[in-house]
Design a protein around this motif. Structure first.
Motif, PDB file in Angstrom:
ATOM      1  N   LEU A   3      41.148 -88.570  26.104  1.00  0.00           N
ATOM      2  CA  LEU A   3      40.619 -89.210  24.897  1.00  0.00           C
ATOM      3  C   LEU A   3      40.905 -88.350  23.676  1.00  0.00           C
ATOM      4  CD1 LEU A   3      37.084 -90.564  25.902  1.00  0.00           C
ATOM      5  CD2 LEU A   3      39.146 -91.878  25.399  1.00  0.00           C
ATOM      6  N   GLY A   4      40.763 -87.039  23.854  1.00  0.00           N
ATOM      7  CA  GLY A   4      41.010 -86.105  22.750  1.00  0.00           C
ATOM      8  C   GLY A   4      42.457 -86.178  22.297  1.00  0.00           C
ATOM      9  N   PHE A   5      43.374 -86.257  23.256  1.00  0.00           N
ATOM     10  CA  PHE A   5      44.800 -86.359  22.935  1.00  0.00           C
ATOM     11  C   PHE A   5      45.075 -87.642  22.149  1.00  0.00           C
ATOM     12  CE2 PHE A   5      48.704 -88.491  24.524  1.00  0.00           C
ATOM     13  CZ  PHE A   5      49.646 -87.730  23.853  1.00  0.00           C
ATOM     14  N   LEU A   6      44.496 -88.762  22.627  1.00  0.00           N
ATOM     15  CA  LEU A   6      44.719 -90.042  21.951  1.00  0.00           C
ATOM     16  C   LEU A   6      44.146 -90.017  20.542  1.00  0.00           C
ATOM     17  CD1 LEU A   6      43.840 -92.542  24.851  1.00  0.00           C
ATOM     18  CD2 LEU A   6      46.104 -91.876  24.064  1.00  0.00           C
TER      19      LEU A   6
ATOM     20  N   ALA B  38      40.421 -79.122  22.954  1.00  0.00           N
ATOM     21  CA  ALA B  38      40.428 -77.995  23.896  1.00  0.00           C
ATOM     22  C   ALA B  38      39.381 -78.181  24.982  1.00  0.00           C
ATOM     23  CB  ALA B  38      40.216 -76.686  23.159  1.00  0.00           C
ATOM     24  N   VAL B  39      39.614 -79.148  25.860  1.00  0.00           N
ATOM     25  CA  VAL B  39      38.686 -79.374  26.961  1.00  0.00           C
ATOM     26  C   VAL B  39      39.367 -78.909  28.240  1.00  0.00           C
ATOM     27  CG1 VAL B  39      37.342 -81.084  28.205  1.00  0.00           C
ATOM     28  CG2 VAL B  39      37.779 -81.389  25.785  1.00  0.00           C
ATOM     29  N   SER B  40      38.788 -77.925  28.898  1.00  0.00           N
ATOM     30  CA  SER B  40      39.290 -77.507  30.200  1.00  0.00           C
ATOM     31  C   SER B  40      38.062 -77.290  31.068  1.00  0.00           C
ATOM     32  CB  SER B  40      40.108 -76.230  30.081  1.00  0.00           C
ATOM     33  OG  SER B  40      39.258 -75.156  29.759  1.00  0.00           O
ATOM     34  N   SER B  41      38.264 -76.787  32.241  1.00  0.00           N
ATOM     35  CA  SER B  41      37.095 -76.570  33.067  1.00  0.00           C
ATOM     36  C   SER B  41      37.094 -75.187  33.683  1.00  0.00           C
ATOM     37  CB  SER B  41      36.993 -77.654  34.131  1.00  0.00           C
ATOM     38  OG  SER B  41      35.640 -77.889  34.423  1.00  0.00           O
ATOM     39  N   PRO B  42      36.388 -74.247  33.026  1.00  0.00           N
ATOM     40  CA  PRO B  42      36.271 -72.921  33.630  1.00  0.00           C
ATOM     41  C   PRO B  42      35.418 -73.021  34.894  1.00  0.00           C
ATOM     42  CG  PRO B  42      34.857 -73.086  31.704  1.00  0.00           C
ATOM     43  CD  PRO B  42      35.664 -74.351  31.761  1.00  0.00           C
ATOM     44  N   VAL B  43      35.846 -72.372  35.968  1.00  0.00           N
ATOM     45  CA  VAL B  43      35.062 -72.372  37.209  1.00  0.00           C
ATOM     46  C   VAL B  43      34.071 -71.209  37.123  1.00  0.00           C
ATOM     47  CG1 VAL B  43      35.145 -72.204  39.709  1.00  0.00           C
ATOM     48  CG2 VAL B  43      36.954 -73.387  38.475  1.00  0.00           C
ATOM     49  N   ILE B  44      32.782 -71.559  37.008  1.00  0.00           N
ATOM     50  CA  ILE B  44      31.757 -70.565  36.695  1.00  0.00           C
ATOM     51  C   ILE B  44      30.727 -70.478  37.806  1.00  0.00           C
ATOM     52  CG2 ILE B  44      29.928 -69.945  35.034  1.00  0.00           C
ATOM     53  CD1 ILE B  44      31.531 -71.454  32.900  1.00  0.00           C
ATOM     54  N   VAL B  45      30.248 -69.248  38.058  1.00  0.00           N
ATOM     55  CA  VAL B  45      29.147 -69.058  39.001  1.00  0.00           C
ATOM     56  C   VAL B  45      27.853 -68.943  38.194  1.00  0.00           C
ATOM     57  CG1 VAL B  45      28.141 -67.580  40.766  1.00  0.00           C
ATOM     58  CG2 VAL B  45      30.619 -67.943  40.706  1.00  0.00           C
ATOM     59  N   PHE B  46      26.878 -69.778  38.550  1.00  0.00           N
ATOM     60  CA  PHE B  46      25.575 -69.774  37.881  1.00  0.00           C
ATOM     61  C   PHE B  46      24.498 -69.314  38.857  1.00  0.00           C
ATOM     62  CE2 PHE B  46      27.919 -73.091  35.601  1.00  0.00           C
ATOM     63  CZ  PHE B  46      27.588 -72.849  34.283  1.00  0.00           C
ATOM     64  N   ALA B  47      23.441 -68.687  38.304  1.00  0.00           N
ATOM     65  CA  ALA B  47      22.278 -68.348  39.128  1.00  0.00           C
ATOM     66  C   ALA B  47      21.069 -69.034  38.512  1.00  0.00           C
ATOM     67  CB  ALA B  47      22.078 -66.842  39.149  1.00  0.00           C
ATOM     68  N   PRO B  48      20.042 -69.337  39.307  1.00  0.00           N
ATOM     69  CA  PRO B  48      18.849 -69.969  38.742  1.00  0.00           C
ATOM     70  C   PRO B  48      18.212 -69.076  37.685  1.00  0.00           C
ATOM     71  CG  PRO B  48      18.764 -69.971  41.149  1.00  0.00           C
ATOM     72  CD  PRO B  48      19.932 -69.139  40.758  1.00  0.00           C
TER      73      PRO B  48
END
Lengths: 319, 504
Positions: free
Chosen positions: A170-173, A246-256
């Motif tokens: 969508l951003g590209f369009l 600039a939409v990408s998907s960083p693979v992130i580790v989360f903790a509670p």
């Protein structure tokens, strides 16, 4: 007398609990760590989690167990982790971009930036503009020209509305002032198959999906300023001078939230060491992805800036 | 031919061979136990296979499916209760044979015919699947929708005794499938604001509920009514052996059954039961001794058994090449592929060709495994089943159902779904609704809706896209043809009924 014994016993009890908590953080990890992946096994994020689990040997003394809790665009697993005991034995690894977008588009109490502690980023998934091999479009400019010549005539495929591939597309369009009809498929695999069969004129899908399919597909550009670290042959929108979101998907580790700071710091260091292991990179290379390490604070900053970029696009999506 | 190196590599792997033999035995026992079906067993065993390698897991479940289809015939012949729906046709001639003291003979005919049918199906699959996969890459949403449409129509038209109840079951399946997120716009439907429901209803808990828990409830009810003991019929020594002279007239029926089963297997949604009945009917029509059929003709065992097993292989073709599961077993196998990160669909033969052919090889070896166990040990298996008291067996199954439903996704919500589905399954059984139609519609509805709406997005809302594409049109005509054929059949039946020529 009796009363005093009771009080002292209570005090002793409290003291015991206090020391237990303190020593608890120092002792971490003692039990296996459950790493929740809120997607089905076999996806891009799952591949990262399994590579972490395999490469953790020798760095963490305990096994890292991957637990898949799929559903609701990744919110199902997030929900189970947000309420988990913050003892450092339950953490979540998720595709940051998709997670952020689903918290923005869905009705949920979870806030991607505030509901969790950011531990570290270990990888990155990027979307890209691809066409079938026999497509007349040789460059991104061809696509833009064709869309401008006959607005709304092109069809584009993606892996589901509200996902980061869809929002990236969508951003590209939007940034290029063109229109095209989207055709959502369920997940990356079916999207790729549809594109190979020329069911759509172009598609936005993970750049790693090209690995092994170079004879069927042509990637015109990756949706970022610079080229992808692994799929180096694919040019970037940035170098082509074509505007994008600039939409990408960083693979992130989360903790509670509430996990002891020492535990988060220890896990952050462990993840840094794991991400640096050649073994980790090897495990990911066959899937077309690779390690991209950032500490927790930087990962949070990346996600915050992405939120600003995506907000107007998400707005258009929900209306 | 990719199958030969695959066969070689499977044969040289002792662990895999052991898994195949074990699966053959498990499938046979499960199939032969009245009330337990291979699909139920596969749904319950699914969580265990998460810890196996993909080939191991798939081969194990695939072979259980094959040998379970065969195992149903044991119960049909010996106890006059079909172990699976597919073996109900076998019962017609199988039980009279057992009464006449020829149980052993009948079971040997069933075993040989099952092996012949199954092998025919698998060979056709191996020869044809690569070709189908090559075409499948060119099929888009409109073609896929047309295939779904044909499947739906065909289910609707062969749905069993009561057409109304059959259609109602199918509609219920579609309705349940609608719960969750809209496949195109990702909006919530029928979720009533519940977070858990927004994931949709899971196939595995639904199946365990309907097939396993529903059956346990039905058995509970039966026991209260206290039915008579099922007793084994004594068979003479002569009745246990089978000579080539005796099997010779069965052979053409088995081969015809194999072709019928393979053809039906290719169409998603139809199952072994339908293949078995069509083959039985066709066999009787062409038989030289139609008066003996129904009173203990060996040919009457051969025809349905071959057809019911021949379905197994070809039903994998739409699953592997298009991702359309042709049966409940197929739907679960689809889940196994996904769990192990293998994307089923036209690209499967580009990414995991080797695995697919190894799976086929395992299937073929599985056929021989259950063939051998069955030929020499079917009577012992039957005795074993009679020995397990039902007041031990059913509580055990009851408990396993809960464990399996929970462990598939680690979700308590799934356990709730399973329990509700259990009651639904029990009520459907009690009031003669069609459970298979319910489950298979549930499985097909999602894909059908998704491809339909994708097609309309591709054509800007124009329905002509289904007619303009030749392959899509062909499947639509096939579906329409099936309706016409069925209507003609109903008219014929009515005429027969009016003429008082009631014919089974």
């Amino acid at each position: 007398m009796k009363r005093r014994t009771l009080i002292s016993a209570a005090l002793a009890g409290i003291a015991l609990v206090a020391t237990a908590t303190a020593s608890f953080a120092a002792d971490w990890p003692k039990r296996p760590i459950n790493l929740v992946v809120p997607y089905k096994a076999g996806g891009g994020t799952d591949a990262y989690a399994r590579a972490i689990s395999a490469a953790a040997e020798g760095i963490l003394d305990v096994p890292v167990v991957v637990v898949n809790k799929p559903g609701s665009g990744g919110l199902n697993g997030a929900n189970s982790v947000v309420g988990a005991r913050p003892d450092g034995y339950t953490m979540m690894m998720t595709s940051g971009g998709s997670f952020l977008l689903s918290t923005m588009t869905r009705d949920t109490d979870i806030d991607a930036l505030d509901s969790f502690e950011f531990v570290a980023q270990v990888g990155k998934l990027q979307t890209s503009l691809m066409v079938p091999k026999d497509s007349p479009f040789q460059s991104v400019q061809d696509v833009i020209d064709a869309a401008k010549a006959d607005p709304g005539s092109l069809r584009w495929a993606h892996s589901g509305r509200g996902g980061f591939h869809h929002v990236g597309g969508l951003g590209f369009l939007a940034n290029n002032g063109i229109e095209a009809q989207d055709v959502p498929f369920k997940g990356g695999g079916p999207t790729r198959a549809a594109l190979i069969g020329s069911q759509a004129d172009f598609g936005f899908l993970g750049v790693q999906q090209l690995a092994g399919f170079e004879d069927q597909l042509r990637a015109l550009a990756v949706n970022s300023q610079e080229r992808d670290g692994i799929m180096k042959d694919v040019p970037a929108f940035g170098e082509l001078g074509i505007p994008f979101a600039a939409v990408s998907s960083p693979v992130i580790v989360f903790a509670p939230k509430g996990t002891p700071a020492e535990v988060v710091a220890a896990m952050e260091t462990a993840l840094e060491q794991i991400a640096a292991k050649p073994e980790f990179a090897e495990l990911l290379a066959s899937r077309g992805t690779g390690p991209v390490y950032q500490n927790g604070a930087d990962a949070k900053a990346t996600l915050s800036s992405m939120k600003e970029d995506a907000a107007p696009l998400v707005e258009s999506l929900t209306n | 031919m990719e199958i030969f190196p695959a066969l070689l590599s499977v044969i040289t792997d002792p662990m895999l061979l052991f898994a195949i033999v074990l699966a053959a035995a498990v499938g046979m026992i499960v199939g032969a136990t009245p009330g337990l079906t291979a699909s139920a067993a596969i749904a319950m065993l699914l969580p265990i296979t998460f810890y196996m390698s993909p080939l191991f897991a798939l081969a194990f479940l695939y072979v259980i499916g094959k040998s379970g289809r065969y195992g149903g015939s044991i119960a049909a012949i010996l106890f006059n209760t079909p172990g699976t729906a597919a073996s109900a046709a076998t019962q017609i001639d199988g039980y009279p044979l057992a009464r006449a003291g020829k149980a052993g003979k009948a079971m040997k005919v069933a075993t040989i015919s099952s092996v012949i049918g199954d092998l025919m199906g698998d060979i056709l699959l191996v020869v044809g699947v690569g070709f189908i996969a090559a075409i499948a890459l060119k099929l888009g949403p409109p073609e896929t929708f047309a295939i779904y449409f044909a499947a739906f129509v065909v289910i609707g038209s062969v749905i069993g005794k009561s057409i109304v109840k059959g259609l109602a079951s199918a509609l219920l399946g579609i309705l349940v499938a609608m719960v969750g997120l809209d496949p195109i716009s990702s909006e919530e439907r029928y979720t009533f604001g519940s977070f858990d429901l927004s994931n949709g209803i899971g196939l595995v808990p639904l199946m365990i509920g309907v097939f396993v828990l529903g059956e346990v409830f039905a058995q509970l009810e039966e026991r209260r009514k206290a039915t008579g003991e099922t007793k084994e019929n004594e068979s003479s020594a002569d009745g246990n052996d089978l000579t080539w002279e005796e099997y010779k007239p069965c052979l053409p029926h088995a081969v015809r059954g194999g072709f019928i089963g393979a053809g039906i297997g290719l169409l998603p949604g139809l199952g072994s039961a339908i293949a078995a009945f069509i083959s039985y009917g066709e066999g009787k029509r062409r038989a030289k001794n139609p008066e003996q059929w129904g009173n203990g003709a060996l040919e009457g065992v051969a025809a349905p058994e071959a057809a019911n097993n021949a379905v197994s292989g070809p039903s994998m073709a739409p699953l592997l090449t298009l991702g359309i599961p042709g049966s409940t077993i197929g739907a679960i196998l689809l889940g196994v592929f996904l769990i192990h990160g293998i994307q089923v669909g036209p690209t499967l033969f580009l990414t995991d060709k080797e695995l697919v052919y190894k799976l086929f090889a395992c299937g073929m070896l599985g056929i021989f495994a259950y063939g051998l166990i069955g030929y020499f040990g079917a009577t012992q298996v039957a005795r074993l089943i009679l020995k397990i008291p039902t007041n031990v067996l059913y509580p055990l199954i009851f408990m396993t159902a809960f464990v399996a439903a929970y462990s598939a996704r680690g979700s308590m919500f799934d356990v709730t779904v399973m329990t509700c589905a259990g009651f639904v399954g029990w009520l459907m059984r009690k009031y003669d609704f069609n459970i298979a139609a319910f489950v298979i519609s549930f499985v097909l509805a999602k894909g059908a809706e998704e491809t339909f709406r994708q097609s309309l997005l591709m054509s800007d809302g124009g329905a002509l896209i289904f007619v303009e594409r030749p392959i899509a049109l062909a499947f639509l005509i096939l579906g329409a043809g099936a309706i016409a054929f069925r209507i003609r059949g109903i008219m014929k039946e009515r005429k027969l009924a009016q003429g008082g020529l009631g014919d089974a």
